[in-house]
Design an enzyme around this catalytic site. Structure first.
Site, PDB file in Angstrom:
ATOM      1  N   CYS A  85      29.174  12.693  86.772  1.00  0.00           N
ATOM      2  CA  CYS A  85      28.356  12.715  85.555  1.00  0.00           C
ATOM      3  C   CYS A  85      26.897  13.066  85.821  1.00  0.00           C
ATOM      4  O   CYS A  85      26.144  13.289  84.874  1.00  0.00           O
ATOM      5  CB  CYS A  85      28.440  11.375  84.829  1.00  0.00           C
ATOM      6  SG  CYS A  85      30.075  10.995  84.202  1.00  0.00           S
ATOM      7  N   HIS A 329      29.494  13.355  75.538  1.00  0.00           N
ATOM      8  CA  HIS A 329      29.266  13.219  76.973  1.00  0.00           C
ATOM      9  C   HIS A 329      30.128  14.225  77.751  1.00  0.00           C
ATOM     10  O   HIS A 329      31.162  13.863  78.306  1.00  0.00           O
ATOM     11  CB  HIS A 329      29.601  11.777  77.373  1.00  0.00           C
ATOM     12  CG  HIS A 329      29.343  11.435  78.802  1.00  0.00           C
ATOM     13  ND1 HIS A 329      28.409  12.070  79.577  1.00  0.00           N
ATOM     14  CD2 HIS A 329      29.918  10.493  79.602  1.00  0.00           C
ATOM     15  CE1 HIS A 329      28.404  11.526  80.789  1.00  0.00           C
ATOM     16  NE2 HIS A 329      29.333  10.574  80.824  1.00  0.00           N
TER      17      HIS A 329
END
Length: 376
Positions: A85, A329
C-alpha cells in the site's frame, strides 16, 4: 545546478470501487491516461523514466507497458515497484532519488491498481488460488489488514465511536471538496467517468448499526474501512534547477521504516518521525497531513501518536479533502493519490511559498513510508 527534486505536476483518475466502474480495465488502461496527462503538463519535455507502484497486477513490468500505452515513445523506459500500500509513494521517493543524484531530469512516478482485473495466482499443485502473497516469512505474524486494524484499535485505545465519526468526516470532506471543484483539475477522466465513485453522505446512526467486519464483537466495520478500489495517480519530478518557474512541491525528505508485522498500521509513525528528525521540522509547522485512510482505526492510532486531532483542532490539517475511506483505496496507487491531493490542496490552491505538507502510508508486513514537501 540545484538537483533538489520538485513535483511540478500531479494527476489521478477518478477512483472506482472494485468490480464496478472500471471492472473491465486492466492496470495499463488506468495508468496510461494519467501518465499522458502529466507528460502533457510538461509541454514536450523528454521523459527519462517512468516509475510506478503496483501490487496485484499481471507482472510484465506494468510501468513500461503503461508508458508505451501512454504514447511516450519506445525510448522511455519504466520500472515497477512493490511496497504494497506504500508503493505509489515509494515510487515517488525512488524517482526523487534519481533526480537528486543527477541521473534524470524528468521522471514520471506514481502508482496504479486494478483490483477488478488482478489475476488469480496458484502455487503449483495447489487446488485453488491463494488470496494474497505472504507479507512475512512462514511462522511470523502475518495478519490480514482488517484483523490487523482491529488489533491496532485495541492496542491503542481507538473506540468504535471515534472510528465511525472519522469515517463520516472523510466522506463529508470529500463531498465538500468535490462540490467546490477541488478535484476537477487533478482528475483525468477514464472510461467516461469524471468523479470518484464512492463518496456519499453518511450518518453516525447508520454506521453504528453495522456489524464488525473482521473480528466478532470488534470495532472495525465496512463503514469505517476503505474499499478495494481501482485507480491510478502520477506526478512529474524535475530538479529545482530545471523547474523554470513552474510552481510545485519540493521533496525535502522521505523515509521508510519497519514496525511490528502484527500491527502494520503503525508504520507511518516511525516513518514520519524519521522524516521530521532528518529535517528538523516540528509537526506543528506542517500545514497539511495526508495519510492513506485504509481504516479509520489506523488513521486515528497514528494521529494520536503524532499529537494530531483530526476530529477537533486539526480538522483542517489532516486529509482536508477526505481520504481513502471516502475516495477508495487502490493499493498500488494510493500513496501517489495522497501526493496528488497535497499538490491540489497546496500548489493549485496557491498556498504561500514555504508551506509544508506531509504524505504517509502504512504498509502490509509492518512498514510505513512518509515524505515531506514544501511549496515553491
Amino acid at each position: 545546478m540545484d538537483l533538489t527534486p520538485v513535483v511540478v505536476s500531479a494527476r489521478r483518475t477518478p477512483i472506482g470501487t472494485a468490480g464496478h466502474a472500471y471492472k473491465s480495465l486492466t492496470a495499463e488502461h488506468l495508468a496510461a491516461p494519467v501518465i499522458a496527462a502529466v507528460a502533457g503538463d510538461l509541454k514536450g519535455r523528454p521523459v527519462d523514466d517512468v516509475v510506478l507502484g503496483n501490487c496485484m497486477g499481471p507482472g510484465g513490468n506494468v510501468a513500461r507497458v503503461s508508458a508505451l500505452a501512454a504514447g511516450l515513445g519506445h525510448e522511455v523506459p519504466g520500472v515497477t515497484v512493490d511496497r504494497q500500500c506504500g508503493s505509489g509513494l515509494a515510487a515517488i521517493l525512488l524517482a526523487g532519488q534519481a533526480v537528486r543524484a543527477g541521473e534524470a531530469d524528468l521522471v514520471i512516478a506514481g502508482g496504479v491498481e486494478s483490483a477488478s482485473a488482478a489475476p488469480l495466482r496458484t502455487f503449483r499443485g495447489a487446488s485453488k488460488p491463494y488470496e494474497r502473497a505472504p507479507f512475512t516469512p512462514e511462522g511470523s505474524p502475518d495478519p490480514d489488514m482488517g484483523p490487523a486494524a482491529e488489533a491496532l484499535a485495541a492496542a491503542k485505545g481507538v473506540d468504535r465511536e471515534r472510528q465511525d465519526a472519522y469515517a463520516c468526516r472523510s466522506h463529508a470532506r470529500a463531498l465538500a471538496a468535490r462540490a467546490a471543484g477541488r478535484f476537477t483539475d487533478e482528475s483525468v477522466p477514464v472510461a467516461g467517468r469524471t468523479d470518484d465513485q464512492r463518496p456519499r453522505p453518511l450518518r453516525a446512526a447508520s454506521l453504528a448499526r453495522l456489524p464488525a467486519a473482521f473480528v466478532p464483537g470488534g470495532t472495525v466495520t465496512a463503514g469505517n474501512s476503505s474499499p478495494n478500489s481501482d485507480g491510478a495517480a502520477a506526478v512529474a519530478l524535475v530538479p529545482e534547477g530545471l523547474r523554470d518557474g513552474m510552481p510545485g512541491l519540493r521533496l525535502l525528505a522521505g523515509a521508510v521504516a519497519g514496525c511490528d508485522p502484527e500491527l502494520p498500521g503503525w508504520g507511518p509513525v516511525p516513518a514520519i518521525r524519521r522524516v521530521l528528525a532528518r529535517t528538523g521540522v516540528a509537526m506543528e509547522s506542517i500545514a497539511v497531513v495526508e495519510i492513506v485512510e485504509a481504516f479509520a482505526a489506523q488513521v486515528l492510532a497514528v494521529t494520536d501518536a503524532l499529537g494530531l486531532d483530526p476530529l477537533g483542532a486539526d480538522d483542517e490539517r489532516v486529509c482536508p479533502g477526505g481520504g481513502a475511506l471516502a475516495l477508495g483505496h487502490p493499493w498500488g496507487a494510493t500513496g501517489a493519490v495522497v501526493v496528488t491531493r497535497l499538490f491540489g490542496g497546496l500548489v493549485r490552491a496557491a498556498a504561500p511559498k514555504g508551506t509544508l505538507g506531509l504524505a504517509a502510508a502504512a504498509v502490509g508486513g509492518g512498514m510505513g513510508v512518509a515524505a515531506l514537501f514544501e511549496v515553491v
